[in-house]
Scaffold this motif. Structure first.
Motif, PDB file in Angstrom:
ATOM      1  N   GLY A  17      84.637 104.371  60.186  1.00 40.88           N
ATOM      2  CA  GLY A  17      83.305 103.799  60.311  1.00 40.88           C
ATOM      3  C   GLY A  17      83.309 102.315  60.631  1.00 40.88           C
ATOM      4  O   GLY A  17      82.284 101.766  61.028  1.00 40.88           O
ATOM      5  N   CYS A  18      84.464 101.642  60.475  1.00 36.48           N
ATOM      6  CA  CYS A  18      84.567 100.232  60.860  1.00 36.48           C
ATOM      7  C   CYS A  18      84.602 100.134  62.377  1.00 36.48           C
ATOM      8  O   CYS A  18      84.957 101.093  63.068  1.00 36.48           O
ATOM      9  N   THR A  19      84.258  98.969  62.918  1.00 36.64           N
ATOM     10  CA  THR A  19      84.382  98.769  64.351  1.00 36.64           C
ATOM     11  C   THR A  19      85.518  97.794  64.628  1.00 36.64           C
ATOM     12  O   THR A  19      85.779  96.875  63.849  1.00 36.64           O
ATOM     13  N   LEU A  20      86.187  98.045  65.757  1.00 40.01           N
ATOM     14  CA  LEU A  20      87.258  97.163  66.215  1.00 40.01           C
ATOM     15  C   LEU A  20      86.902  96.730  67.628  1.00 40.01           C
ATOM     16  O   LEU A  20      86.652  97.573  68.499  1.00 40.01           O
ATOM     17  N   ARG A  28      83.959 102.274  67.251  1.00 43.31           N
ATOM     18  CA  ARG A  28      83.766 102.643  65.842  1.00 43.31           C
ATOM     19  C   ARG A  28      84.831 103.685  65.506  1.00 43.31           C
ATOM     20  O   ARG A  28      84.895 104.749  66.118  1.00 43.31           O
ATOM     21  N   LEU A  29      85.701 103.379  64.553  1.00 46.46           N
ATOM     22  CA  LEU A  29      86.828 104.246  64.232  1.00 46.46           C
ATOM     23  C   LEU A  29      86.362 105.524  63.529  1.00 46.46           C
ATOM     24  O   LEU A  29      85.645 105.466  62.533  1.00 46.46           O
ATOM     25  N   THR A  30      86.813 106.671  64.069  1.00 45.51           N
ATOM     26  CA  THR A  30      86.438 107.973  63.511  1.00 45.51           C
ATOM     27  C   THR A  30      87.638 108.775  63.026  1.00 45.51           C
ATOM     28  O   THR A  30      87.471 109.776  62.351  1.00 45.51           O
ATOM     29  N   THR A 144      85.290  94.831  62.048  1.00 45.72           N
ATOM     30  CA  THR A 144      84.061  94.625  61.282  1.00 45.72           C
ATOM     31  C   THR A 144      83.906  95.761  60.289  1.00 45.72           C
ATOM     32  O   THR A 144      83.898  96.942  60.684  1.00 45.72           O
ATOM     33  N   PRO A 145      83.814  95.442  58.992  1.00 43.20           N
ATOM     34  CA  PRO A 145      83.638  96.496  57.989  1.00 43.20           C
ATOM     35  C   PRO A 145      82.347  97.277  58.225  1.00 43.20           C
ATOM     36  O   PRO A 145      81.369  96.748  58.746  1.00 43.20           O
ATOM     37  N   ARG A 146      82.356  98.512  57.832  1.00 40.61           N
ATOM     38  CA  ARG A 146      81.175  99.374  57.970  1.00 40.61           C
ATOM     39  C   ARG A 146      80.132  98.987  56.939  1.00 40.61           C
ATOM     40  O   ARG A 146      80.459  98.402  55.899  1.00 40.61           O
ATOM     41  N   GLU A 147      78.878  99.335  57.227  1.00 41.06           N
ATOM     42  CA  GLU A 147      77.801  99.063  56.276  1.00 41.06           C
ATOM     43  C   GLU A 147      77.728 100.142  55.214  1.00 41.06           C
ATOM     44  O   GLU A 147      77.398  99.873  54.070  1.00 41.06           O
ATOM     45  N   LYS A 148      78.036 101.377  55.599  1.00 41.17           N
ATOM     46  CA  LYS A 148      77.919 102.506  54.681  1.00 41.17           C
ATOM     47  C   LYS A 148      79.195 103.333  54.756  1.00 41.17           C
ATOM     48  O   LYS A 148      79.723 103.575  55.839  1.00 41.17           O
ATOM     49  N   THR A 149      79.705 103.763  53.617  1.00 38.47           N
ATOM     50  CA  THR A 149      80.911 104.575  53.575  1.00 38.47           C
ATOM     51  C   THR A 149      80.594 105.993  54.044  1.00 38.47           C
ATOM     52  O   THR A 149      79.756 106.674  53.451  1.00 38.47           O
TER      53      THR A 149
END
Length: 192
Positions: A17-20, A28-30, A144-149
């Motif tokens: 869920g983080c973006t790189l 967005r990493l899945t 960038t950290p995700r907003e929601k897990t």
């Protein structure tokens, strides 16, 4: 914030869920895979430090970029305390910014395949061998950290011949960008 000094199996689900962002494209990493250094026969670092894998030995929070099968550039984020040789392979993601750039790099492929698989993700982000050792906190990479897990599952890794049944592949269920599914996943609940 992600503590990259934790072991790869603990960092991996935190990356989902983080973006790189790199070279004009944001993914967005899945899907990611954890590699546990000298305790993991499938890890590039299992037999110790070499010139090729030196970046994997730290410091954590940096990229390990390597040539896969002589043609694809794949990327890992280094984790665990310095010297342990652990990392998380970036297996798949959804392009969320820089779509035109990603299509120029990848060609005429379906949207969900733009960054599906480590080589395709590397091509979409334009990973290059000189990126090896670059921090993921800038200036060339921005994680960038995700907003929601998100909910996530774990199962066997893909495309390896050693320690392949270890449940060290992590992905967001139902995501079309996730690569080949293999084995029965174990459901994991996200931590708050």
């Amino acid at each position: 914030m992600i503590d990259f000094s934790a072991t790869a199996d603990l960092v991996a689900p935190q990356l989902l869920g983080c973006t790189l962002t790199h070279a004009g494209v944001t993914v967005r990493l899945t899907e990611v895979e954890a590699y546990l250094g000298s305790d993991d026969p499938a890890a590039h670092t299992y037999r110790g430090r070499t010139e090729r894998n030196a970046a994997m030995f730290g410091p954590p929070g940096r990229m390990y970029v390597y040539l896969s099968y002589g043609i694809h550039k794949a990327g890992n984020i280094v984790c665990a305390p310095e010297g342990m040789g652990q990392g998380c392979l970036l297996r798949a993601g959804e392009v969320v910014d820089g779509l035109e750039i990603a299509y120029r790099r990848r060609g005429d492929v379906p949207f969900e395949r733009l960054a599906q698989g480590p080589g395709n993700l590397g091509q979409a982000l334009d990973l290059q061998l000189p990126d090896n050792g670059s921090p993921v906190t800038g200036p060339d990479f921005v994680l960038t950290p995700r907003e929601k897990t998100p909910d996530w599952v774990t199962g066997p890794r893909v495309g390896i011949s050693k320690n392949m049944d270890a449940p060290l592949r992590f992905w967001i269920p139902g995501e079309k960008t996730v690569s080949a599914r293999r084995g029965r996943p174990k459901q994991r609940k996200p931590k708050a």
